[in-house]
Scaffold this active site. Structure first.
Site, PDB file in Angstrom:
ATOM      1  N   CYS A 133       7.262   3.476  12.414  1.00 41.02           N
ATOM      2  CA  CYS A 133       7.931   4.773  11.950  1.00 41.02           C
ATOM      3  C   CYS A 133       6.492   5.674  11.735  1.00 41.02           C
ATOM      4  O   CYS A 133       5.398   5.110  11.373  1.00 41.02           O
ATOM      5  CB  CYS A 133       8.312   4.404  10.297  1.00 41.02           C
ATOM      6  SG  CYS A 133      10.019   3.429  10.504  1.00 41.02           S
ATOM      7  N   ARG A 165      11.727   7.197  12.905  1.00 42.14           N
ATOM      8  CA  ARG A 165      12.139   5.809  12.864  1.00 42.14           C
ATOM      9  C   ARG A 165      12.260   5.096  14.152  1.00 42.14           C
ATOM     10  O   ARG A 165      13.283   4.976  14.664  1.00 42.14           O
ATOM     11  CB  ARG A 165      13.222   5.586  11.981  1.00 42.14           C
ATOM     12  CG  ARG A 165      12.962   6.188  10.274  1.00 42.14           C
ATOM     13  CD  ARG A 165      13.669   5.744   9.362  1.00 42.14           C
ATOM     14  NE  ARG A 165      13.750   4.239   9.064  1.00 42.14           N
ATOM     15  CZ  ARG A 165      12.683   3.644   8.380  1.00 42.14           C
ATOM     16  NH1 ARG A 165      11.785   4.276   7.785  1.00 42.14           N
ATOM     17  NH2 ARG A 165      12.626   2.410   8.026  1.00 42.14           N
ATOM     18  N   CYS A 210       2.199   3.928 -15.974  1.00 48.51           N
ATOM     19  CA  CYS A 210       2.595   2.945 -14.971  1.00 48.51           C
ATOM     20  C   CYS A 210       2.914   1.489 -15.283  1.00 48.51           C
ATOM     21  O   CYS A 210       2.225   1.071 -16.228  1.00 48.51           O
ATOM     22  CB  CYS A 210       1.784   3.135 -13.794  1.00 48.51           C
ATOM     23  SG  CYS A 210       1.957   4.584 -12.789  1.00 48.51           S
ATOM     24  N   CYS A 228       1.178  -1.613  -8.257  1.00 46.42           N
ATOM     25  CA  CYS A 228       2.170  -1.042  -7.610  1.00 46.42           C
ATOM     26  C   CYS A 228       2.231  -0.790  -6.188  1.00 46.42           C
ATOM     27  O   CYS A 228       1.153  -1.287  -5.243  1.00 46.42           O
ATOM     28  CB  CYS A 228       1.757   0.395  -8.217  1.00 46.42           C
ATOM     29  SG  CYS A 228       2.942   1.921  -7.219  1.00 46.42           S
ATOM     30  N   ASP A 229       3.206  -0.740  -5.434  1.00 47.76           N
ATOM     31  CA  ASP A 229       3.537  -0.581  -4.076  1.00 47.76           C
ATOM     32  C   ASP A 229       2.544   0.472  -3.355  1.00 47.76           C
ATOM     33  O   ASP A 229       1.871   0.195  -2.332  1.00 47.76           O
ATOM     34  CB  ASP A 229       4.991  -0.321  -3.666  1.00 47.76           C
ATOM     35  CG  ASP A 229       5.330  -0.350  -2.454  1.00 47.76           C
ATOM     36  OD1 ASP A 229       4.497  -1.192  -1.695  1.00 47.76           O
ATOM     37  OD2 ASP A 229       6.173  -0.013  -1.891  1.00 47.76           O
ATOM     38  N   CYS A 274       9.271  15.217 -16.764  1.00 46.21           N
ATOM     39  CA  CYS A 274       8.543  14.959 -15.607  1.00 46.21           C
ATOM     40  C   CYS A 274       7.199  13.850 -15.670  1.00 46.21           C
ATOM     41  O   CYS A 274       7.015  13.065 -14.823  1.00 46.21           O
ATOM     42  CB  CYS A 274       7.970  16.246 -15.282  1.00 46.21           C
ATOM     43  SG  CYS A 274       7.060  16.139 -13.708  1.00 46.21           S
TER      44      CYS A 274
HETATM   45  S1  SF4 Z   1       5.160   4.512  -7.977  1.00 45.08           S
HETATM   46 FE1  SF4 Z   1       3.280   3.713  -8.770  1.00 45.08          FE
HETATM   47  S2  SF4 Z   1       1.878   4.940  -9.340  1.00 45.08           S
HETATM   48 FE2  SF4 Z   1       3.730   6.323  -9.074  1.00 45.08          FE
HETATM   49  S3  SF4 Z   1       4.585   6.154 -11.083  1.00 45.08           S
HETATM   50 FE3  SF4 Z   1       5.574   4.479 -10.014  1.00 45.08          FE
HETATM   51  S4  SF4 Z   1       4.086   2.602 -10.685  1.00 45.08           S
HETATM   52 FE4  SF4 Z   1       3.055   4.626 -11.160  1.00 45.08          FE
HETATM   53  S1  SF4 Z   2       6.644  20.137 -13.701  1.00 42.32           S
HETATM   54 FE1  SF4 Z   2       5.158  20.273 -15.502  1.00 42.32          FE
HETATM   55  S2  SF4 Z   2       4.761  18.096 -15.991  1.00 42.32           S
HETATM   56 FE2  SF4 Z   2       5.560  18.067 -13.837  1.00 42.32          FE
HETATM   57  S3  SF4 Z   2       3.754  18.157 -12.502  1.00 42.32           S
HETATM   58 FE3  SF4 Z   2       4.257  20.032 -12.928  1.00 42.32          FE
HETATM   59  S4  SF4 Z   2       3.140  20.843 -14.623  1.00 42.32           S
HETATM   60 FE4  SF4 Z   2       3.047  18.529 -14.563  1.00 42.32          FE
END
Ligand code: SF4
Ligand code: SF4
Length: 424
Positions: A37, A150, A278, A293-294, A343
């Site tokens: 891919c 893919r 995380c 983490c992956d 977020c």
């Molecule tokens: S994918 Fe990995 S680095 Fe991204 S938020 Fe999840 S745990 Fe954190």
């Molecule tokens: S939306 Fe707000 S909290 Fe999310 S990445 Fe943008 S500035 Fe950061």
């Protein structure tokens, strides 16, 4: 993050039972894959291991199953991923189930398999049904969109094979999700892709934006990366379709929106990108090496190995905690952002812009979605809370509740069978 789990069957992400992880993401064939891919971020990990085939040995597998099923952790999830985990062959997974049975002491074990679905046949389907595996199939959209990236080793598209496998899995009664990568091209087909997945019978969808800073070197602007403005339109269009289907026979789980709604309901969202820190699972490579983490399978973040240590010790390691807390180191814009509580600055792998602490490449897309979805999510959360209140009032008054059968519709309104849904 790329755990192929239906919205109704998310593992308890972030839960720590007896100081051990409840979920491990296992790469039994390391980065090996039968496809090529275009946007694969994991293939380059080959350089971390000796050349040749990478396969988990019987002894590493035994250590893994034994360590991930201590008596103190009654509910555990194994997510089998790659590379391509089906390269291990069906006999490997038969051995997995035998070991889980051997080490089980009343455990509830969930197995999830993320696959490109090109090597599956009826024997696989029978096995996956029998042992209740949840299968995530990678499919990016229609044949044109999917085959753009893919392809197999001979550069042939794989769409037809994958679509046939999905039909075979669904016909066999396998709980099947779809995981779609979102590129600049595929992001322009939100409606078509959502409709196509529904036509194929897929009711649980996960979309992963491709942000590829490594090869582009321009903050996520390699050929495959989706532009924030394109991704914004994609998310908003998809959200509208998702809302439209809510409560109806075509109700569909889209993981990003399920996670957002969870935030509005004051619940822990199932997306690690929306957590303050995380560290909701561990990755175990084929050789037993463990990472947090992956997306951070790299020497800097190797926590140790299950062959010389064990999962519980590595889970509690200071290095994992350092890794987890990096997510909370946010740029000024995030700290002042109205959307921070949902977020959380997004995934650190997408924070590729500016000086440290860096900004998220997809920020504009997230802001656009949050503004677009806010009113409807607020209304949905209010409606949902009222329904729950009515239900608990009814129960408090002693209304009889018929025992729900395994094949009855789930009371959550998903239109899925109770046995395959959340039972809430
Ligand atoms: S994918 Fe990995 S680095 Fe991204 S938020 Fe999840 S745990 Fe954190
Ligand atoms: S939306 Fe707000 S909290 Fe999310 S990445 Fe943008 S500035 Fe950061």
């Amino acid at each position: 993050m790329r755990i192929p789990v239906a919205a109704s069957e998310y593992p308890r992400i972030g839960a720590e039972l007896g100081g051990a992880p409840t979920s491990v993401l296992v790469k039994p064939a390391g980065p090996d894959c039968n496809l090529r891919c275009g946007y694969c971020f994991y293939r380059g990990k080959e350089t971390l291991f000796p050349p040749g085939q990478h396969r988990m040995s019987g002894e590493v597998l035994r250590c893994l199953v034994e360590q991930h099923m201590p008596p103190s952790a009654p509910d555990v999830t194994f997510c089998w991923q790659g590379g391509e985990p089906t390269l291990m062959g069906l006999s490997f997974f038969e051995h997995v189930v035998a070991l889980q049975t051997h080490y089980g002491r009343g455990h509830r074990v969930a197995n999830a398999l993320q696959t490109n679905a090109t090597l599956l046949d009826k024997s696989w389907a029978a096995f996956l049904t029998k042992y209740n595996f949840l299968v995530g199939v990678s499919l990016d959209g229609d044949a044109q969109v999917h085959d753009a990236n893919r392809r197999d080793g001979a550069s042939h598209g794989t769409w037809s094979k994958v679509a046939n496998s999905i039909k075979m899995l669904l016909d066999a009664g396998v709980a099947t999700n779809v995981l779609a990568a979102v590129t600049e091209e595929s992001a322009r087909c939100a409606q078509e892709t959502y409709g196509l997945f529904q036509e194929l019978g897929l009711r649980h969808m996960q979309f992963i934006p491709i942000v590829d800073p490594d090869r582009g070197g321009l903050g996520g602007r390699s050929a495959h990366s989706v532009r924030p403005e394109t991704y914004a339109t994609f998310l908003c269009e998809l959200f509208d379709r998702w809302v439209l289907d809510l409560g109806g026979p075509k109700q569909t789980s889209v993981r990003t929106f399920d996670a957002l709604l969870a935030c509005y309901l004051g619940l822990t969202p199932p997306e690690c990108t929306m957590h303050a820190t995380c560290g909701s699972y561990l990755v175990v490579e084929h050789d037993g090496a463990v990472y947090p983490c992956d997306f951070f399978v790299e020497p800097t973040w190797e926590l140790g190995s299950i062959t010389t240590s064990n999962l519980a010790t590595l889970w509690r390691s200071p290095k994992r905690q350092v890794f987890g807390n990096l997510k909370a180191d946010l740029p000024q814009a995030c700290r002042e952002c109205d959307w921070l509580s949902v977020c959380r600055g997004g995934c650190p792998k997408d924070r590729v812009l500016g000086e440290t602490p860096r900004s998220n490449y997809l920020c504009d897309a997230y802001r656009a979605l949050f503004c677009h979805a806010h009113e409807r999510l607020t209304a949905l959360a209010t409606q949902h809370s009222a329904q729950r209140a009515r239900l608990s009032t009814g129960l408090a008054r002693g209304f009889s509740t018929r025992r729900i059968g395994r094949n009855d519709p789930c009371p959550c309104g998903s239109h899925s069978k109770y046995k395959k849904c959340c039972g809430r």
